[in-house]
Design an enzyme around this catalytic site. Structure first.
Site, mmCIF file in Angstrom:
data_model
loop_
_atom_site.group_PDB
_atom_site.id
_atom_site.type_symbol
_atom_site.label_atom_id
_atom_site.label_comp_id
_atom_site.label_asym_id
_atom_site.label_seq_id
_atom_site.Cartn_x
_atom_site.Cartn_y
_atom_site.Cartn_z
ATOM 1 N N GLY A 291 0.632 -0.847 -0.071
ATOM 2 C CA GLY A 291 0.089 -0.292 0.228
ATOM 3 C C GLY A 291 0.664 1.049 -0.051
ATOM 4 O O GLY A 291 1.967 1.447 -0.726
ATOM 5 N N LEU A 292 0.483 2.486 0.607
ATOM 6 C CA LEU A 292 1.243 3.433 0.612
ATOM 7 C C LEU A 292 1.485 4.243 -0.964
ATOM 8 O O LEU A 292 2.087 4.984 -1.037
ATOM 9 C CB LEU A 292 1.972 3.561 2.094
ATOM 10 C CG LEU A 292 2.226 3.323 2.966
ATOM 11 C CD1 LEU A 292 3.779 3.414 3.763
ATOM 12 C CD2 LEU A 292 0.989 4.579 3.427
ATOM 13 N N CYS A 293 0.973 4.238 -1.588
ATOM 14 C CA CYS A 293 0.746 4.565 -3.466
ATOM 15 C C CYS A 293 -0.629 5.394 -3.367
ATOM 16 O O CYS A 293 -0.790 5.119 -5.077
ATOM 17 C CB CYS A 293 0.927 3.789 -4.088
ATOM 18 S SG CYS A 293 0.029 1.669 -3.926
ATOM 19 N N GLY A 294 -0.830 6.041 -2.463
ATOM 20 C CA GLY A 294 -2.101 7.050 -2.562
ATOM 21 C C GLY A 294 -3.857 6.190 -3.418
ATOM 22 O O GLY A 294 -3.385 4.865 -2.966
ATOM 23 N N LEU B 5 -3.782 4.624 -5.740
ATOM 24 C CA LEU B 5 -3.696 3.868 -7.164
ATOM 25 C C LEU B 5 -4.684 2.738 -7.404
ATOM 26 O O LEU B 5 -5.076 2.152 -8.926
ATOM 27 C CB LEU B 5 -2.039 3.295 -7.040
ATOM 28 C CG LEU B 5 -1.816 2.479 -8.464
ATOM 29 C CD1 LEU B 5 -1.604 3.588 -9.894
ATOM 30 C CD2 LEU B 5 -0.281 1.713 -8.396
#
Lengths: 140, 288
Positions: free
Chosen positions: B87-90, B92
């Protein structure tokens, strides 16, 4: 007379692009295939083996792990499932892969299934293609 | 919030967070460049395969086309949805999943739908919504062409066996660092774009066009899947880079704001102490 342009691409990268080549010999599906400038347009399948080409006085070698070859107006394009220049081959790893494949084939002979046999045979062909290419280039 | 000690502790904790997000931002930036390089390196092969496909299709009679190039009525669709493992990719993955659900709802009006998911994120969010045929969650961060083989096998075997009549791929297309567009693409049956400049027709085919074409189609499918996988990787790292940059900026703002409050508090305390001392001194002076 202008020479051939040879391009070898594999799914992950362009392996080679070179001009002014006098002759290409490729591992065609039905045997070796020699190509010189002004060859007729051709599309063929390749089997695993060694592709060699001559440029000036030098002969150089590439591993081809099967694929396709296209000749079009003095341009030879090889779409290899995998390919390495002879100096990129990891001979030790190929030897290990050959031993491993032979062992698997031996085991599969005694009650293994067809899929295993096919897989091992393909692995063996790939390993042999690498080893022979390295040998021809004077390595190993 | 009035306690200065508490404030200092809070500032330190936000500073730690900022250090982490900044490190993640830098790592994502370098991985993004690597993913873009891999995508560039894969392009020549993809172009050659496409060109050769077009040439072979032109040379093969319509009635000799391999099954993967023949369309049939769609009663069962398969969707390959590409998401990230981490995770931690906005937004997306949210965007890809939303796009996939829209398409799937549309397909469901006229056909059954099965799902093949790539990435842990998609597996978690789609598991409850659509029956899942398979999930691939062990694809490395630097995908190789070999990573795609099991997925390609699965969709091709399923298509040839008649388990499904079309295969759609939903993936985040890497437009640029700031933009990743959820995109749908039909993988099977193969429909080729028009050949811009048809090549010479007078070609020798060994053994014959239909055989070579039949052998080339699987390579083509693998190539398309590999390209979408590389798009996913490039998208993931750029989205993470942007998300982490925003997080770092937010942390800096928060630190500034907390610092201001802390200084005000400190000054107020000093002022009140000075007043205390001054008024104490005054009182003494008056008594004297």
């Amino acid at each position: 007379m202008a020479g051939l342009t040879l391009t070898v691409v594999s799914p992950e990268r362009e392996v080679l692009r070179e001009d002014d080549i006098d002759m290409v010999v490729a591992p065609g599906i039905d045997g070796e295939l020699g190509l010189m400038p002004r060859h007729a347009p051709l599309v063929t399948q390749l089997q695993a083996g060694t592709l060699r080409y001559r440029s000036g006085g030098d002969e150089r070698y590439l591993t081809i792990l099967g694929g396709f070859l296209q000749v079009m107006q003095d341009t030879v394009t090889v779409l290899a499932d995998g390919s390495e220049r002879s100096d990129e081959i990891d001979v030790e790893r190929a030897e290990r892969a050959r031993a491993e494949a032979l062992r698997e084939l031996e085991e599969a002979r005694v009650g293994g299934d067809d899929a295993t046999v096919i897989r091992a045979r393909l692995a063996l062909l790939r390993a042999l293609a690498r080893i022979r290419t390295a040998q021809r280039a004077g390595r190993g | 919030m009035a306690n200065p000690l508490e404030l200092r502790r809070r500032i330190r904790s936000v500073e730690n967070t900022r250090q982490i997000t900044r490190a993640m931002q830098l790592v994502a930036a370098s991985r993004m460049r690597r993913a873009q390089d891999a995508a560039d390196a894969a392009r020549p092969y993809a172009q050659e395969v496409l060109g050769l496909m077009q040439q072979l299709v032109a040379a093969t009679g319509d009635d000799l086309l391999p099954p993967m190039l023949q369309t049939r009525p769609v009663e069962h669709s398969a969707y390959v949805v590409m998401t990230t493992n981490r995770g931690l990719c906005g937004a997306l993955n949210t965007n890809v999943v939303r796009q996939a659900m829209e398409d799937i709802e549309e397909s469901r009006a006229s056909a059954e739908v099965s799902l093949i998911v790539i990435g842990r994120r998609g597996r978690t969010s789609l598991a409850r919504l659509v029956p899942m045929l398979a999930a691939f969650t062990d694809i490395s961060d630097r995908p190789t062409a070999a990573d795609i083989t099991p997925i390609a096998r699965l969709v091709m075997d399923g298509y040839l066996a008649g388990d499904f009549d079309e295969v759609q791929v939903v993936y985040p297309e890497f437009v640029n660092t700031l933009t990743q567009r959820p995109t749908s693409l039909r993988l099977l049956p193969v429909v080729l774009p028009e050949d811009a400049d048809p090549r010479d027709a007078d070609v020798i085919f060994e053994p014959d066009p239909a055989t070579v074409l039949e052998a080339l189609v699987p390579r083509f499918i693998e190539t398309v899947l590999y390209e979408t996988l590389l798009e996913l990787t490039a998208s993931e790292h750029s989205a993470r880079m942007v998300a982490m940059r925003a997080a770092t900026d937010n942390a800096s703002e928060l630190i500034d704001a907390l610092g201001l409050t802390y200084n005000k508090l400190r000054q107020a305390k000093i002022t009140s102490e000075i007043i205390d001392i001054a008024s104490g001194a005054n009182a003494l002076a008056q008594r004297a």
